[in-house]
Every structure is written in C-alpha cells, then in structure tokens.
Design a protein around this motif. Structure first.
Motif, short mmCIF file in Angstrom:
data_model
loop_
_atom_site.label_atom_id
_atom_site.label_comp_id
_atom_site.label_asym_id
_atom_site.label_seq_id
_atom_site.Cartn_x
_atom_site.Cartn_y
_atom_site.Cartn_z
N HIS A 140 0.85 -1.19 0.00
CA HIS A 140 0.00 0.00 0.00
C HIS A 140 0.89 1.24 0.00
O HIS A 140 1.84 1.33 0.78
N ALA A 141 0.56 2.18 -0.87
CA ALA A 141 1.31 3.43 -0.93
C ALA A 141 1.11 4.24 0.34
O ALA A 141 0.17 4.03 1.11
N SER A 142 2.00 5.19 0.56
CA SER A 142 2.01 6.01 1.76
C SER A 142 0.73 6.83 1.91
O SER A 142 0.12 7.26 0.92
N ALA A 143 0.36 7.06 3.16
CA ALA A 143 -0.81 7.89 3.47
C ALA A 143 -0.42 9.32 3.81
O ALA A 143 -1.27 10.12 4.23
N LYS A 144 0.85 9.69 3.64
CA LYS A 144 1.29 11.04 3.99
C LYS A 144 0.58 12.09 3.12
O LYS A 144 0.24 11.83 1.97
N THR A 145 0.40 13.27 3.71
CA THR A 145 -0.34 14.32 3.02
C THR A 145 0.47 15.60 2.82
O THR A 145 -0.04 16.55 2.23
N SER A 146 1.71 15.61 3.31
CA SER A 146 2.51 16.83 3.23
C SER A 146 3.94 16.50 2.83
O SER A 146 4.55 15.57 3.38
N LEU A 147 4.49 17.28 1.91
CA LEU A 147 5.86 17.05 1.47
C LEU A 147 6.87 17.26 2.59
O LEU A 147 7.95 16.67 2.56
N ASP A 148 6.54 18.08 3.58
CA ASP A 148 7.52 18.32 4.63
C ASP A 148 7.72 17.10 5.53
O ASP A 148 8.61 17.11 6.40
N GLY A 224 -1.94 1.61 -5.07
CA GLY A 224 -2.74 2.79 -4.77
C GLY A 224 -2.04 4.10 -4.99
O GLY A 224 -2.60 5.16 -4.70
N GLY A 225 -0.81 4.07 -5.51
CA GLY A 225 -0.08 5.29 -5.79
C GLY A 225 -0.44 5.88 -7.14
O GLY A 225 -1.29 5.34 -7.87
N VAL A 226 0.22 6.97 -7.47
CA VAL A 226 -0.06 7.71 -8.71
C VAL A 226 1.21 7.77 -9.54
O VAL A 226 2.29 8.07 -9.02
N VAL A 227 1.09 7.48 -10.84
CA VAL A 227 2.22 7.56 -11.77
C VAL A 227 1.81 8.42 -12.95
O VAL A 227 0.82 8.13 -13.63
N THR A 228 2.56 9.51 -13.19
CA THR A 228 2.32 10.40 -14.31
C THR A 228 3.66 10.88 -14.84
O THR A 228 4.72 10.44 -14.39
N ARG A 229 3.62 11.80 -15.75
CA ARG A 229 4.82 12.56 -16.10
C ARG A 229 5.04 13.63 -15.04
O ARG A 229 4.18 13.89 -14.19
N VAL A 230 6.19 14.27 -15.07
CA VAL A 230 6.54 15.25 -14.06
C VAL A 230 5.56 16.43 -14.05
O VAL A 230 5.33 17.04 -13.01
N ASP A 231 4.99 16.74 -15.20
CA ASP A 231 4.04 17.86 -15.25
C ASP A 231 2.62 17.44 -14.89
O ASP A 231 1.69 18.24 -14.97
N GLY A 232 2.43 16.18 -14.50
CA GLY A 232 1.12 15.70 -14.11
C GLY A 232 0.31 15.07 -15.22
O GLY A 232 -0.77 14.53 -14.96
N SER A 233 0.80 15.11 -16.45
CA SER A 233 0.08 14.51 -17.56
C SER A 233 0.28 12.99 -17.56
O SER A 233 1.20 12.48 -16.92
N PRO A 234 -0.56 12.24 -18.28
CA PRO A 234 -0.45 10.78 -18.27
C PRO A 234 0.92 10.30 -18.73
O PRO A 234 1.53 10.88 -19.63
N TRP A 235 1.40 9.23 -18.08
CA TRP A 235 2.70 8.63 -18.42
C TRP A 235 2.50 7.33 -19.18
O TRP A 235 1.55 6.59 -18.92
N ARG A 236 3.41 7.08 -20.11
CA ARG A 236 3.49 5.79 -20.76
C ARG A 236 4.96 5.45 -20.96
O ARG A 236 5.81 6.34 -21.03
N THR A 245 4.12 8.89 -6.96
CA THR A 245 3.91 9.47 -5.63
C THR A 245 2.82 8.74 -4.85
O THR A 245 1.98 8.03 -5.42
N ALA A 246 2.82 8.97 -3.53
CA ALA A 246 1.65 8.66 -2.72
C ALA A 246 0.49 9.53 -3.21
O ALA A 246 0.70 10.63 -3.73
N PRO A 247 -0.75 9.06 -3.07
CA PRO A 247 -1.89 9.78 -3.67
C PRO A 247 -1.97 11.25 -3.29
O PRO A 247 -2.14 12.12 -4.16
N ALA A 248 -1.85 11.58 -2.01
CA ALA A 248 -2.04 12.95 -1.56
C ALA A 248 -0.86 13.85 -1.88
O ALA A 248 -0.96 15.08 -1.76
N LEU A 249 0.26 13.28 -2.31
CA LEU A 249 1.46 14.07 -2.58
C LEU A 249 1.67 14.36 -4.06
O LEU A 249 2.64 15.04 -4.42
N HIS A 250 0.76 13.89 -4.90
CA HIS A 250 0.98 14.08 -6.33
C HIS A 250 0.93 15.55 -6.72
O HIS A 250 1.85 16.07 -7.37
N LYS A 251 -0.12 16.25 -6.33
CA LYS A 251 -0.25 17.66 -6.72
C LYS A 251 0.89 18.51 -6.18
O LYS A 251 1.48 19.31 -6.91
#
Length: 258
Positions: A140-148, A224-236, A245-251
């Motif tokens: 399971h991916a991390s539940a953290k919500t803050s980059l700090d 349960g994590g998120v995988v995209t390009r660095v700008d947030g667009s879909p990755w392939r 990233t962990a879900p809450a840390l993607h943005k």
C-alpha cells in the motif's frame, strides 16, 4: 494472466539464482575495466535461457531492445521488458540492491511484473487490477499528506545524458526546499518499490529507460499510488520523464517539479 504469473516468477527466480551463485559481498572492482568485465559476466549468466523461457509461454510477444528503451513504441500487441541484472553496478561492488526485473506490456501499458531480489530472497509481483505484493503480502502506498514529512528520491541520469544534468540538479534543489529528505540513487527500480510499499513517498526521474521504471510503475499504481509525467500529464513507457507518488502528494510534487 493469472496462470502466467507463476511462470514468470519461476523464470526470474532461476535467473536470480544464477546471479547469486557468482555474487560476493566482498567484491571490489579495481577500476572500470574490471567493473565492466564483471557486469558482462553477470548479464551472460542471468540471460541464459531467460528469453527462450518467456517466449515459450508468450511466443507472440515482442522484446524491447536497447534502441527502444527511451522512446514510445507502437500501441499494438505485447512486449517483454526485461532487465536480467537491474542494478548490475551494485552486484559488482558487493552491494545487495540488484534484482531480476520482468514486465509484460500490453498495448504499451504494464500489465504484469515480477521483480526478484536474490539477496534476502524477496519477490515483488503485480498484475493489472490485481494489486501489488511483496512475498505474497499486499503493498500500500504512503498515506502522507505533506511534502515536509516526505522521503523523496530521484534516479541519477544515465551515462552520457548530459542534457539532463542541470534539470536534475535544479529539481533536487527545488525539492530540498520542500521535502523532509531528498535522495539520488541507482537503479530506479528499488526506490520505486519503496514507493509501492509506502516507505518512500515520491520518486521522479528524467530520461528514464523503460526497463528501469516499467515494473515500478505497475507496482505503484496497483498499490494505490499515482504515476504520471513530471508535469502531471499521463505517463506511458518511453516518455522523457516520470513521477510516482503517494496519492495525496501528487499535486504538491508536480508543483515543485513541473
């Protein structure tokens, strides 16, 4: 697909056993020639029969070649993405972070993966829609919500990728101002495995090779994590950068890196 996973796992474990037989924690190469000779020996040992074994169960699947590793490929059919000695540089220096990585792409989307680390006898597995597992235990991916509070990691640029050096340095500097911890390491697979297990929180890399990130991308999304390009667009696979990233840390990670 479920019937394929045990076969691929057995192939990865057999290749890993051959590598473990020639591994020594006391290995210390004396220079580049010694290091590369040992690396070639490892590739030869791990590759024995590996391609034939996978082709026998998926004869229609094509293979990602060295020339294909950094560019998008056609969307049709299935592709094997294999690194017989992921982290070869660690093996030849007596370090434990090396593995056999096998991923199947369908329509250029990772759908099955096995990563076997012989040192410690650990195996990561995932199938699209079936979850991610380490030695049979769900990840399971991390539940953290803050980059700090986040442990963040980037992959070192490949040799001769001089165009990425400044971008890599700038990204590390930017992340140092926001995250709890920032690391750079090789190979890409291991920090991505830790994102899948929730022990790392963010991973990014510029100019990644497909074998280095395909397995981790599937394991992370299935955990349960998120995988995209660095700008947030879909990755392939084959895209010029990747962010996991962990879900809450993607943005917030996109905001720092993009």
């Amino acid at each position: 697909m479920t019937n394929l996973l045990p076969v691929v796992t057995a192939v990865a474990r057999e290749a890993g056993a051959r590598l473990l037989a020639i591994y020594s924690p006391d290995a210390r190469p004396s220079g580049r020639d010694d290091m590369f000779a040992a690396a070639h020996r490892n590739e030869d040992a791990a590759s024995q029969g590996l391609r034939a074994a996978l082709s026998s169960v998926r004869p229609e699947a094509r293979w990602i070649s060295d020339d294909d590793e950094t560019r998008p490929l056609p969307d049709d059919g299935e592709w094997w993405v294999v690194d017989a000695v992921e982290g070869n540089v660690n093996h030849v220096h007596g370090l434990p972070e090396w593995c056999v990585s096998i991923t199947l792409l369908r329509a250029f989307d990772p759908v099955l993966t096995v990563v076997h680390q012989p040192v410690g006898d650990h195996t990561w597995t995932a199938e699209r829609g079936g979850g991610a597992f380490l030695d049979g235990r769900p990840l399971h991916a991390s539940a953290k919500t803050s980059l700090d509070a986040a442990i963040t990691v980037t992959g070192q640029a490949e040799a001769a990728q001089t165009g990425t050096y400044h971008r890599l340095g700038d990204s590390i500097t930017a992340m140092l101002a926001e995250a709890l911890m920032v690391k750079a390491t090789v190979p890409s697979t291991f920090p991505m495995l830790l994102v899948a297990s929730g022990q790392n929180d963010v991973f990014w890399q510029f100019a990644p090779v497909i074998p280095g990130v395909a397995a981790g991308a599937l394991l992370i999304t299935e955990a349960g994590g998120v995988v995209t390009r660095v700008d947030g667009s879909p990755w392939r696979p084959g895209d010029p950068d990747i962010l996991a990233t962990a879900p809450a840390l993607h943005k917030p990670a996109v905001a720092v890196l993009a």
